[in-house]
Design a protein around this motif. Structure first.
Motif, PDB file in Angstrom:
ATOM      1  N   ASN A   1       0.872  -1.171   0.000  1.00  0.00           N
ATOM      2  CA  ASN A   1       0.000   0.000   0.000  1.00  0.00           C
ATOM      3  C   ASN A   1       0.911   1.224   0.000  1.00  0.00           C
ATOM      4  O   ASN A   1       1.726   1.367   0.914  1.00  0.00           O
ATOM      5  CB  ASN A   1      -0.880  -0.016   1.255  1.00  0.00           C
ATOM      6  N   PRO A   2       0.879   2.084  -1.030  1.00  0.00           N
ATOM      7  CA  PRO A   2      -0.255   2.323  -1.916  1.00  0.00           C
ATOM      8  C   PRO A   2      -0.166   1.771  -3.343  1.00  0.00           C
ATOM      9  O   PRO A   2      -0.978   2.169  -4.187  1.00  0.00           O
ATOM     10  CB  PRO A   2      -0.276   3.847  -1.987  1.00  0.00           C
TER      11      PRO A   2
ATOM     12  N   SER B   1      -2.044  -4.228  -9.884  1.00  0.00           N
ATOM     13  CA  SER B   1      -2.419  -4.309  -8.478  1.00  0.00           C
ATOM     14  C   SER B   1      -3.006  -5.659  -8.115  1.00  0.00           C
ATOM     15  O   SER B   1      -3.763  -6.257  -8.889  1.00  0.00           O
ATOM     16  CB  SER B   1      -3.447  -3.221  -8.145  1.00  0.00           C
TER      17      SER B   1
ATOM     18  N   GLY C   1      -1.944  10.868  -4.122  1.00  0.00           N
ATOM     19  CA  GLY C   1      -0.744  10.114  -3.820  1.00  0.00           C
ATOM     20  C   GLY C   1       0.206  10.833  -2.886  1.00  0.00           C
ATOM     21  O   GLY C   1       0.947  10.200  -2.129  1.00  0.00           O
TER      22      GLY C   1
ATOM     23  N   LEU D   1      -3.208   2.184  -8.164  1.00  0.00           N
ATOM     24  CA  LEU D   1      -2.461   3.442  -8.140  1.00  0.00           C
ATOM     25  C   LEU D   1      -2.233   3.873  -9.580  1.00  0.00           C
ATOM     26  O   LEU D   1      -1.814   3.066 -10.418  1.00  0.00           O
ATOM     27  CB  LEU D   1      -1.124   3.259  -7.426  1.00  0.00           C
TER      28      LEU D   1
ATOM     29  N   ARG E   1      -4.631   7.238  -5.823  1.00  0.00           N
ATOM     30  CA  ARG E   1      -5.042   5.879  -5.494  1.00  0.00           C
ATOM     31  C   ARG E   1      -6.566   5.821  -5.534  1.00  0.00           C
ATOM     32  O   ARG E   1      -7.234   6.657  -4.921  1.00  0.00           O
ATOM     33  CB  ARG E   1      -4.539   5.472  -4.108  1.00  0.00           C
TER      34      ARG E   1
END
Length: 358
Positions: free
Chosen positions: A153-154, A288, A317, A294, A327
């Motif tokens: 994350n992220p 992802s 972000g 993202l 994100r």
């Protein structure tokens, strides 16, 4: 204020939560489950209400037992917390306080960084490589604790279990903490999880009920680790940090495997549609394995503001240590249509972005 905060707290930038939009469907900033919690929770919580005049089970023994059976470990290897964030702070207090050293990725999961700095520890952040943890570079850092957020994350990227096992062997860190908050949304969670590595004594795994189970508002998570690590953390843990209703809800959520499977199916399907929608506007997401993506953008502030104007909130972000990106949580079906409309109005498909790769 007549009393001064401890001087090392000056290094901390306060956590900035995601912003909600006017509608639930348009709120895509906090990685919440668009399908909500299991419908069976209401009955379980109602039954538990009769006991709220009493203190909760301090260690959530019934829930620990169910999780131990699920993961094939002993109940003494599990500690329940008030969200996995509480457990991160407890790890910091137990193993990093007053001069300890932690290593993590850059960008970090913000609570890992805040937890370390709050106890006057040093934290070294190692830049991602092609959006993933650079485990080779992290292994060169002397530290008590190494944090590996997997999926990260992220960014939502992953490293394999074999990668983490090799990192554990190579790293001088005494404890490798693998945060698996989003692992249920990976293509093969069982092959990815580091829980089998816990037996070696140097790996601890964090899990949460906030994501796949949709219990973010009840704050409940857990740590799987060697029994000696759990015993050490229990010394500084508040004895009743997880309430009766949260414990009852977590047990009901575990039992409703059908809901969990539905959330996973929805997330994987809508994640693909979300990626395709953004690509049609020239926006290319980082691959992802989480319930968010993202996206690098040319003007982060303008992008966030434009979408908010059209009823969609996303996470900038820069608030996550990744400036120049946004994100976006995987939305509901209705949320995807809201985003489609917002992009069509504020960000026409004729516009083209270029994404950089870290």
């Amino acid at each position: 204020m007549t009393i001064a905060a401890r001087p090392w707290l000056d290094e901390i930038q306060a956590y900035r939560p995601g912003t909600r939009s006017a509608s639930v469907d348009g709120s895509m900033a906090s990685n919440e489950s668009p399908l909500g919690a299991s419908p069976t929770l209401g009955e379980s919580i109602a039954r538990a209400l009769t006991g709220v005049h009493c203190y909760p089970d301090p260690l959530a023994d019934e829930l620990r037992g169910e999780l131990a059976r699920l993961h094939g470990v002993h109940p003494d290897q599990i500690l329940i917390g008030n969200g996995s964030d509480e457990l991160i702070f407890l790890l910091s207090t137990t193993f990093l306080a007053q001069g300890g050293h932690a290593v993590c990725a850059d960008p970090a999961y913000q609570i890992d960084k805040i937890g370390a700095l709050s106890v006057n520890a040093t934290i070294t952040q190692v830049p991602l490589r092609q959006w993933k943890h650079d485990l080779s570079a992290m292994a060169a850092i002397q530290a008590e604790v190494a944090y590996v957020v997997n999926p990260h994350n992220p960014t939502g990227t992953t490293r394999t279990r074999a990668d983490i096992e090799a990192f554990t062997a190579a790293s001088p860190a005494h404890l490798v903490v693998v945060d698996e908050a989003y692992i249920d949304f990976a293509p093969d969670p069982e092959a990815l999880t580091a829980i089998p590595l816990v037996a070696g004594g140097r790996v601890a795994v964090l899990r949460t009920f906030s994501k796949i189970h949709g219990l973010a508002g009840l704050r409940i998570g857990y740590l799987v680790a060697d029994a000696a690590i759990i015993a050490a953390i229990r010394k500084v843990r508040a004895p009743f940090s997880v309430g009766t209703l949260a414990q009852a809800a977590a047990r009901a959520a575990l039992a409703d495997t059908g809901h969990r499977d539905a959330v996973r199916e929805h997330t994987l399907r809508l994640r693909g549609q979300l990626v395709d929608l953004l690509a049609s506007h020239g926006l290319h997401a980082v691959e992802s394995s989480a319930n968010f993506i993202l996206v690098p953008v040319l003007d982060e502030d303008a992008f966030v503001t434009d979408l908010r104007t059209h009823g969609v909130s996303v996470r900038p972000g820069s608030a996550l240590g990744a400036p120049g990106t946004v994100r976006i949580s995987v939305p509901s079906e209705a949320g995807l249509e809201l985003l489609r409309s917002a992009l069509n109005h504020a960000y026409p498909a004729t516009h083209r972005e270029t994404s950089d790769h870290r």
